[in-house]
Design an enzyme around this catalytic site. Sequence first.
Site, PDB file in Angstrom:
ATOM      1  N   HIS A  56      37.894  48.936  31.322  1.00 30.05           N
ATOM      2  CA  HIS A  56      38.828  47.930  30.774  1.00 30.05           C
ATOM      3  C   HIS A  56      38.096  46.609  30.596  1.00 30.05           C
ATOM      4  O   HIS A  56      38.313  45.696  31.382  1.00 30.05           O
ATOM      5  CB  HIS A  56      40.014  47.759  31.721  1.00 30.05           C
ATOM      6  CG  HIS A  56      41.212  47.123  31.102  1.00 30.05           C
ATOM      7  ND1 HIS A  56      41.406  45.766  31.068  1.00 30.05           N
ATOM      8  CD2 HIS A  56      42.284  47.652  30.490  1.00 30.05           C
ATOM      9  CE1 HIS A  56      42.561  45.496  30.488  1.00 30.05           C
ATOM     10  NE2 HIS A  56      43.103  46.625  30.125  1.00 30.05           N
ATOM     11  N   ILE A  62      38.106  42.680  31.006  1.00 30.87           N
ATOM     12  CA  ILE A  62      39.312  41.864  31.136  1.00 30.87           C
ATOM     13  C   ILE A  62      40.148  42.455  32.271  1.00 30.87           C
ATOM     14  O   ILE A  62      40.368  43.667  32.320  1.00 30.87           O
ATOM     15  CB  ILE A  62      40.130  41.855  29.833  1.00 30.87           C
ATOM     16  CG1 ILE A  62      39.316  41.189  28.713  1.00 30.87           C
ATOM     17  CG2 ILE A  62      41.459  41.136  30.024  1.00 30.87           C
ATOM     18  CD1 ILE A  62      39.951  41.297  27.349  1.00 30.87           C
ATOM     19  N   GLY A  65      46.477  43.275  33.217  1.00 32.65           N
ATOM     20  CA  GLY A  65      47.657  42.504  33.597  1.00 32.65           C
ATOM     21  C   GLY A  65      48.431  43.133  34.731  1.00 32.65           C
ATOM     22  O   GLY A  65      48.928  42.434  35.616  1.00 32.65           O
ATOM     23  N   VAL A  66      48.536  44.443  34.739  1.00 33.31           N
ATOM     24  CA  VAL A  66      49.287  45.122  35.788  1.00 33.31           C
ATOM     25  C   VAL A  66      48.671  44.869  37.168  1.00 33.31           C
ATOM     26  O   VAL A  66      49.388  44.789  38.167  1.00 33.31           O
ATOM     27  CB  VAL A  66      49.433  46.631  35.478  1.00 33.31           C
ATOM     28  CG1 VAL A  66      48.097  47.343  35.556  1.00 33.31           C
ATOM     29  CG2 VAL A  66      50.458  47.282  36.369  1.00 33.31           C
ATOM     30  N   GLU A  70      50.362  43.131  40.472  1.00 31.78           N
ATOM     31  CA  GLU A  70      50.241  43.707  41.818  1.00 31.78           C
ATOM     32  C   GLU A  70      49.684  42.671  42.800  1.00 31.78           C
ATOM     33  O   GLU A  70      50.123  42.606  43.944  1.00 31.78           O
ATOM     34  CB  GLU A  70      49.357  44.953  41.797  1.00 31.78           C
ATOM     35  CG  GLU A  70      49.121  45.572  43.152  1.00 31.78           C
ATOM     36  CD  GLU A  70      50.361  46.127  43.849  1.00 31.78           C
ATOM     37  OE1 GLU A  70      50.345  46.245  45.096  1.00 31.78           O
ATOM     38  OE2 GLU A  70      51.357  46.446  43.168  1.00 31.78           O
TER      39      GLU A  70
END
Length: 151
Positions: A56, A62, A65-66, A70
């Site tokens: 990723h 990057i 976002g998840v 968390e």
Amino acid sequence: MNDTTSIDSAGIQKLMSVLPHRYPFLLIDKVIKIRGDEFGIGIKNVSANEPQFMGHFPGNPIMPGVLMIEGMAQTGGVLALLTQGGGAGKLVFFMTIDKVKFRKPVIPGDVVEYHMTKFAKKRNIWFYRGEAFVEGKLVAEAELSAMLADA
């Protein structure tokens, strides 16, 4: 009265004694400026050698976002667990995510600050507003809730 009146920060050893998460899914390095379960700032030092960056994205890493969400949830979980005796015999379950916005990419070398502010508590459920900052700039925000239950 809770037992966090004298706790104003929690380093990695304290986090590991409170949260069940471990590498690679322990997504905060410390929590600073703790004010009971009302407010705290989780710190994540984003490193290029973290496993998510293998895919990723190759050549343009990057932070997903998840994983930032968390990190917010883990920060809020620490605040809630510390007010309940340090989490002994308790589990925290992530329940809801609302009003999520990602504003700027987070990359290796960044230091993310997760500012978590409690806006409600109903029985064993905590509700937090989270804002993630890098160098003072808002990179993500969300509203989260989590429930504490007996282990």
